[in-house]
Motif scaffolding. Structure first.
Motif, PDB file in Angstrom:
ATOM      1  N   GLN A  94      -7.118  10.715  -7.179  1.00  0.00           N
ATOM      2  CA  GLN A  94      -6.484   9.488  -6.694  1.00  0.00           C
ATOM      3  C   GLN A  94      -6.216   8.538  -7.861  1.00  0.00           C
ATOM      4  N   ALA A  98      -2.447   7.553  -9.062  1.00  0.00           N
ATOM      5  CA  ALA A  98      -2.104   6.132  -8.971  1.00  0.00           C
ATOM      6  C   ALA A  98      -1.413   5.611 -10.231  1.00  0.00           C
ATOM      7  N   PRO A 102       1.371   3.997  -7.554  1.00  0.00           N
ATOM      8  CA  PRO A 102       0.322   2.994  -7.352  1.00  0.00           C
ATOM      9  C   PRO A 102      -0.150   2.824  -5.901  1.00  0.00           C
ATOM     10  N   LYS A 103       0.720   3.055  -4.937  1.00  0.00           N
ATOM     11  CA  LYS A 103       0.350   2.845  -3.542  1.00  0.00           C
ATOM     12  C   LYS A 103      -0.840   3.718  -3.117  1.00  0.00           C
ATOM     13  N   GLU A 106      -4.017   1.592  -3.516  1.00  0.00           N
ATOM     14  CA  GLU A 106      -4.074   0.206  -3.039  1.00  0.00           C
ATOM     15  C   GLU A 106      -5.211   0.025  -2.044  1.00  0.00           C
ATOM     16  N   ALA A 107      -5.782  -1.167  -2.043  1.00  0.00           N
ATOM     17  CA  ALA A 107      -6.869  -1.484  -1.111  1.00  0.00           C
ATOM     18  C   ALA A 107      -6.387  -1.322   0.323  1.00  0.00           C
ATOM     19  N   HIS A 109      -5.780   1.456   1.830  1.00  0.00           N
ATOM     20  CA  HIS A 109      -5.009   2.680   2.009  1.00  0.00           C
ATOM     21  C   HIS A 109      -5.935   3.890   1.897  1.00  0.00           C
ATOM     22  N   LYS A 135      -1.998   3.293   5.703  1.00  0.00           N
ATOM     23  CA  LYS A 135      -2.447   1.909   5.553  1.00  0.00           C
ATOM     24  C   LYS A 135      -3.328   1.628   6.761  1.00  0.00           C
TER      25      LYS A 135
END
Length: 193
Positions: A94, A98, A102-103, A106-107, A109, A135
């Motif tokens: 991961q 990333a 980057p997605k 992300e927090a 996710h 998400k």
């Protein structure tokens, strides 16, 4: 090539013979190479009980995520592919993914590695790994996942994160990153040098 057993993903592409000369990582089962493709960065150290990957495994066994992933429709190069298996995306992978997508990190996710196949036993199966990013917000229904796709910076062909090149520099061998670059484009570039 047969499809993997449920819950177990495999790579369609093998490590080229010229890369095998670099040996293996500490786990003994993953190549230790100066650059590679997703999946060559070893996340074995993350699988111990109490590790982030072990905690993610418990969290990712959520029935809603399993159901959503198994119903996804996949296609690549204009051909339909069928869901085969999925697993939580390992913490080490991961982080590497990333750097180009980057997605994925992300927090809020959750990322899942999904294997899809096309073909049949007579002609053989072609496997492709996709990444599904959910998400997750507490108290809300699980939205459909996003499937990150990239484009090779040389050939402009569509790439999944697993098709992209992973690399590490000799000065920082433990710091892996990802480039939206296909293996074919890299090989062609290397052959021109």
């Amino acid at each position: 090539l047969k499809p993997p057993a449920p819950g177990r993903a495999t790579r369609a592409a093998a490590v080229p013979p010229f890369l095998r000369a670099f040996g293996t990582r500490a786990c003994g089962s993953h190549p230790k190479i100066p650059f590679g493709i997703t999946g060559t960065c070893c996340g074995c150290q993350d699988k111990a009980p109490g590790s982030p990957a072990a905690a993610a495994q418990i969290d990712m066994d959520d029935e809603a995520i399993s159901s959503a992933v198994s119903k996804l429709n996949f296609s690549f190069d204009g051909e339909a592919m069928k869901y085969t298996s999925h697993r939580p995306l390992e913490a080490a992978r991961q982080q590497v993914i990333a750097t180009a997508f980057p997605k994925v990190a992300e927090a809020g996710h959750k990322a899942v590695a999904v294997v899809a196949a096309r073909g049949d036993e007579a002609e053989g199966f072609v496997l492709k790994e996709f990444i599904a990013v959910f998400k997750c917000e507490p108290g809300l229904a699980l939205p459909p996942p996003e499937i990150p796709m990239g484009s090779c910076q040389i050939t402009f062909e569509d790439l999944t994160p697993s098709d992209c090149i992973e690399y590490a520099f000799g000065e920082a061998p433990g710091e892996w990153a990802m480039a939206q670059l296909s293996t074919d484009a890299l090989e062609e570039y290397r052959n021109m040098k």
